[in-house]
Design a protein around this motif. Structure first.
Motif, PDB file in Angstrom:
ATOM      1  N   PHE A  33      -3.226   0.590  -3.443  1.00  0.00           N
ATOM      2  CA  PHE A  33      -2.836  -0.728  -2.942  1.00  0.00           C
ATOM      3  C   PHE A  33      -1.457  -0.713  -2.298  1.00  0.00           C
ATOM      4  O   PHE A  33      -1.198  -1.498  -1.385  1.00  0.00           O
ATOM      5  CB  PHE A  33      -2.972  -1.784  -4.028  1.00  0.00           C
ATOM      6  CG  PHE A  33      -4.410  -2.219  -4.205  1.00  0.00           C
ATOM      7  CD1 PHE A  33      -4.932  -3.232  -3.421  1.00  0.00           C
ATOM      8  CD2 PHE A  33      -5.236  -1.581  -5.111  1.00  0.00           C
ATOM      9  CE1 PHE A  33      -6.258  -3.616  -3.543  1.00  0.00           C
ATOM     10  CE2 PHE A  33      -6.566  -1.957  -5.246  1.00  0.00           C
ATOM     11  CZ  PHE A  33      -7.082  -2.976  -4.461  1.00  0.00           C
ATOM     12  N   ASN A  34      -0.596   0.189  -2.709  1.00  0.00           N
ATOM     13  CA  ASN A  34       0.691   0.331  -2.010  1.00  0.00           C
ATOM     14  C   ASN A  34       0.479   0.874  -0.600  1.00  0.00           C
ATOM     15  O   ASN A  34       1.214   0.529   0.319  1.00  0.00           O
ATOM     16  CB  ASN A  34       1.640   1.238  -2.793  1.00  0.00           C
ATOM     17  CG  ASN A  34       2.234   0.526  -3.988  1.00  0.00           C
ATOM     18  OD1 ASN A  34       2.318  -0.694  -4.019  1.00  0.00           O
ATOM     19  ND2 ASN A  34       2.636   1.290  -4.980  1.00  0.00           N
ATOM     20  N   MET A  35      -0.546   1.736  -0.425  1.00  0.00           N
ATOM     21  CA  MET A  35      -0.813   2.308   0.896  1.00  0.00           C
ATOM     22  C   MET A  35      -1.518   1.327   1.831  1.00  0.00           C
ATOM     23  O   MET A  35      -1.304   1.362   3.036  1.00  0.00           O
ATOM     24  CB  MET A  35      -1.652   3.583   0.758  1.00  0.00           C
ATOM     25  CG  MET A  35      -0.895   4.756   0.175  1.00  0.00           C
ATOM     26  SD  MET A  35      -1.869   6.283   0.194  1.00  0.00           S
ATOM     27  CE  MET A  35      -2.856   6.147  -1.284  1.00  0.00           C
ATOM     28  N   ILE A  36      -2.374   0.473   1.295  1.00  0.00           N
ATOM     29  CA  ILE A  36      -3.175  -0.400   2.168  1.00  0.00           C
ATOM     30  C   ILE A  36      -2.724  -1.851   2.155  1.00  0.00           C
ATOM     31  O   ILE A  36      -3.159  -2.631   2.981  1.00  0.00           O
ATOM     32  CB  ILE A  36      -4.676  -0.365   1.802  1.00  0.00           C
ATOM     33  CG1 ILE A  36      -4.904  -0.898   0.385  1.00  0.00           C
ATOM     34  CG2 ILE A  36      -5.240   1.021   2.002  1.00  0.00           C
ATOM     35  CD1 ILE A  36      -6.346  -1.127   0.036  1.00  0.00           C
ATOM     36  N   GLY A  37      -1.856  -2.230   1.269  1.00  0.00           N
ATOM     37  CA  GLY A  37      -1.502  -3.644   1.092  1.00  0.00           C
ATOM     38  C   GLY A  37      -0.019  -3.851   1.252  1.00  0.00           C
ATOM     39  O   GLY A  37       0.513  -3.564   2.303  1.00  0.00           O
ATOM     40  N   PRO A  38       0.577  -4.261   0.211  1.00  0.00           N
ATOM     41  CA  PRO A  38       0.035  -4.447  -1.134  1.00  0.00           C
ATOM     42  C   PRO A  38      -0.647  -5.794  -1.347  1.00  0.00           C
ATOM     43  O   PRO A  38      -1.339  -5.999  -2.326  1.00  0.00           O
ATOM     44  CB  PRO A  38       1.255  -4.331  -2.031  1.00  0.00           C
ATOM     45  CG  PRO A  38       2.388  -4.806  -1.193  1.00  0.00           C
ATOM     46  CD  PRO A  38       2.028  -4.419   0.222  1.00  0.00           C
ATOM     47  N   TYR A  39      -0.480  -6.738  -0.411  1.00  0.00           N
ATOM     48  CA  TYR A  39      -1.127  -8.042  -0.560  1.00  0.00           C
ATOM     49  C   TYR A  39      -1.987  -8.328   0.657  1.00  0.00           C
ATOM     50  O   TYR A  39      -1.805  -7.735   1.717  1.00  0.00           O
ATOM     51  CB  TYR A  39      -0.068  -9.141  -0.775  1.00  0.00           C
ATOM     52  CG  TYR A  39       0.616  -8.960  -2.103  1.00  0.00           C
ATOM     53  CD1 TYR A  39       0.016  -9.400  -3.272  1.00  0.00           C
ATOM     54  CD2 TYR A  39       1.829  -8.305  -2.188  1.00  0.00           C
ATOM     55  CE1 TYR A  39       0.621  -9.204  -4.505  1.00  0.00           C
ATOM     56  CE2 TYR A  39       2.440  -8.099  -3.417  1.00  0.00           C
ATOM     57  CZ  TYR A  39       1.837  -8.551  -4.571  1.00  0.00           C
ATOM     58  OH  TYR A  39       2.425  -8.345  -5.782  1.00  0.00           O
ATOM     59  N   PHE A  40      -2.923  -9.254   0.486  1.00  0.00           N
ATOM     60  CA  PHE A  40      -3.911  -9.514   1.520  1.00  0.00           C
ATOM     61  C   PHE A  40      -3.960 -10.989   1.868  1.00  0.00           C
ATOM     62  O   PHE A  40      -3.437 -11.831   1.151  1.00  0.00           O
ATOM     63  CB  PHE A  40      -5.290  -9.031   1.059  1.00  0.00           C
ATOM     64  CG  PHE A  40      -5.276  -7.587   0.655  1.00  0.00           C
ATOM     65  CD1 PHE A  40      -5.207  -6.594   1.611  1.00  0.00           C
ATOM     66  CD2 PHE A  40      -5.288  -7.218  -0.679  1.00  0.00           C
ATOM     67  CE1 PHE A  40      -5.157  -5.264   1.247  1.00  0.00           C
ATOM     68  CE2 PHE A  40      -5.245  -5.891  -1.052  1.00  0.00           C
ATOM     69  CZ  PHE A  40      -5.181  -4.910  -0.083  1.00  0.00           C
ATOM     70  N   ASP A  41      -4.649 -11.276   2.975  1.00  0.00           N
ATOM     71  CA  ASP A  41      -4.751 -12.645   3.445  1.00  0.00           C
ATOM     72  C   ASP A  41      -6.191 -12.916   3.883  1.00  0.00           C
ATOM     73  O   ASP A  41      -6.533 -12.729   5.049  1.00  0.00           O
ATOM     74  CB  ASP A  41      -3.774 -12.867   4.609  1.00  0.00           C
ATOM     75  CG  ASP A  41      -3.747 -14.305   5.071  1.00  0.00           C
ATOM     76  OD1 ASP A  41      -4.062 -15.204   4.270  1.00  0.00           O
ATOM     77  OD2 ASP A  41      -3.414 -14.527   6.243  1.00  0.00           O
ATOM     78  N   ASP A  42      -7.023 -13.284   2.923  1.00  0.00           N
ATOM     79  CA  ASP A  42      -8.382 -13.755   3.219  1.00  0.00           C
ATOM     80  C   ASP A  42      -9.392 -12.662   3.590  1.00  0.00           C
ATOM     81  O   ASP A  42     -10.414 -12.965   4.184  1.00  0.00           O
ATOM     82  CB  ASP A  42      -8.322 -14.790   4.346  1.00  0.00           C
ATOM     83  CG  ASP A  42      -8.854 -16.129   3.892  1.00  0.00           C
ATOM     84  OD1 ASP A  42      -9.009 -16.337   2.686  1.00  0.00           O
ATOM     85  OD2 ASP A  42      -9.141 -16.960   4.770  1.00  0.00           O
ATOM     86  N   GLU A  43      -9.129 -11.418   3.273  1.00  0.00           N
ATOM     87  CA  GLU A  43     -10.060 -10.344   3.620  1.00  0.00           C
ATOM     88  C   GLU A  43     -11.368 -10.436   2.825  1.00  0.00           C
ATOM     89  O   GLU A  43     -11.417 -10.984   1.739  1.00  0.00           O
ATOM     90  CB  GLU A  43      -9.430  -8.964   3.342  1.00  0.00           C
ATOM     91  CG  GLU A  43      -8.423  -8.537   4.365  1.00  0.00           C
ATOM     92  CD  GLU A  43      -7.035  -9.099   4.118  1.00  0.00           C
ATOM     93  OE1 GLU A  43      -6.119  -8.694   4.831  1.00  0.00           O
ATOM     94  OE2 GLU A  43      -6.869  -9.953   3.226  1.00  0.00           O
ATOM     95  N   VAL A  44     -12.405  -9.830   3.419  1.00  0.00           N
ATOM     96  CA  VAL A  44     -13.694  -9.662   2.743  1.00  0.00           C
ATOM     97  C   VAL A  44     -13.784  -8.195   2.348  1.00  0.00           C
ATOM     98  O   VAL A  44     -13.579  -7.299   3.172  1.00  0.00           O
ATOM     99  CB  VAL A  44     -14.864 -10.069   3.660  1.00  0.00           C
ATOM    100  CG1 VAL A  44     -16.199  -9.797   2.973  1.00  0.00           C
ATOM    101  CG2 VAL A  44     -14.747 -11.542   4.044  1.00  0.00           C
ATOM    102  N   VAL A  45     -14.104  -7.946   1.067  1.00  0.00           N
ATOM    103  CA  VAL A  45     -14.023  -6.621   0.462  1.00  0.00           C
ATOM    104  C   VAL A  45     -15.404  -6.156   0.003  1.00  0.00           C
ATOM    105  O   VAL A  45     -16.188  -6.948  -0.520  1.00  0.00           O
ATOM    106  CB  VAL A  45     -13.079  -6.675  -0.768  1.00  0.00           C
ATOM    107  CG1 VAL A  45     -13.019  -5.340  -1.478  1.00  0.00           C
ATOM    108  CG2 VAL A  45     -11.697  -7.143  -0.357  1.00  0.00           C
ATOM    109  N   LEU A  46     -15.652  -4.867   0.166  1.00  0.00           N
ATOM    110  CA  LEU A  46     -16.848  -4.232  -0.393  1.00  0.00           C
ATOM    111  C   LEU A  46     -16.414  -3.160  -1.381  1.00  0.00           C
ATOM    112  O   LEU A  46     -15.619  -2.282  -1.037  1.00  0.00           O
ATOM    113  CB  LEU A  46     -17.689  -3.580   0.713  1.00  0.00           C
ATOM    114  CG  LEU A  46     -18.826  -2.669   0.237  1.00  0.00           C
ATOM    115  CD1 LEU A  46     -19.865  -3.432  -0.586  1.00  0.00           C
ATOM    116  CD2 LEU A  46     -19.475  -1.968   1.421  1.00  0.00           C
ATOM    117  N   ASP A  47     -16.935  -3.235  -2.594  1.00  0.00           N
ATOM    118  CA  ASP A  47     -16.775  -2.185  -3.597  1.00  0.00           C
ATOM    119  C   ASP A  47     -18.179  -1.642  -3.833  1.00  0.00           C
ATOM    120  O   ASP A  47     -18.942  -2.180  -4.633  1.00  0.00           O
ATOM    121  CB  ASP A  47     -16.158  -2.769  -4.878  1.00  0.00           C
ATOM    122  CG  ASP A  47     -15.670  -1.707  -5.842  1.00  0.00           C
ATOM    123  OD1 ASP A  47     -15.948  -0.510  -5.611  1.00  0.00           O
ATOM    124  OD2 ASP A  47     -15.040  -2.084  -6.843  1.00  0.00           O
TER     125      ASP A  47
END
Length: 186
Positions: A33-47
């Motif tokens: 999350f430090n590499m890709i974020g660390p925070y987001f704004d309304d994204e849609v996520v797939l796990d």
């Protein structure tokens, strides 16, 4: 295993017992999350190989809008639902019991497009390249989306997969994290 940051920070999450899953450690999750974020704004996520829902829950905690969690083990689905209940934000999650290939078709049929994709398949059964190619073909991955892949440290993923370009690789013990970003031609 805990939620590291955001709205659900500090909440302890359950994990599956036994050898069927390999939950992402808090250390690796924090680094991702430090590499890709660390925070987001309304994204849609797939796990896609959700296991405990750990990565999806962290993404929602940090500001993502919706997370799709798929796993084909009944016990994993049960743990994912337990962990999501701890967030008290159940509407932010969609949980389905199905394997990864069926999940990709389900996402296509439901016209879901993704901003952030987590792929942490069982190491012996990983088909990351093929599954990402299929997601691109089905137009599931939005422009400028990021893809995070967890593999055994011995696995070398390609520099690019379709329009996905490798942006970072990091090794943590026996785990390698590879991050791609979708690059659109102008």
């Amino acid at each position: 295993m805990r939620v590291i940051a955001g709205n659900f920070k500090g909440r302890k999450l359950n994990s599956l017992s036994g050898d069927n899953t390999r939950p992402t450690s808090d250390k690796i999750k924090g680094s991702i999350f430090n590499m890709i974020g660390p925070y987001f704004d309304d994204e849609v996520v797939l796990d896609l190989y959700s296991g405990s829902g750990n990565l999806a829950i962290e993404a929602i905690s940090r500001g993502s809008r919706k997370a799709y969690c798929f796993d084909h083990h009944f016990k994993a689905i049960s743990v994912i639902k337990e962990n999501i209940a701890l967030t008290k934000e159940e509407k932010a999650f969609v949980v389905k019991k199905m394997d990864a290939d069926k999940a990709i078709l389900w996402l296509k049929d439901n016209q879901v497009t993704l901003d952030l994709v987590f792929l942490d398949p069982p190491y012996a059964k990983q088909r990351i390249v093929e599954q990402l190619e299929e997601m691109l073909e089905c137009q599931l991955i939005n422009p400028f989306a990021r893809v995070v892949c967890e593999t055994d440290k011995q696995v070398d993923l390609p520099e690019s997969i379709g329009e996905l370009e490798l942006v970072k690789t990091q090794v943590y013990g026996t785990t390698k994290v590879t991050i791609y970003k979708r690059v659109m031609e102008e």
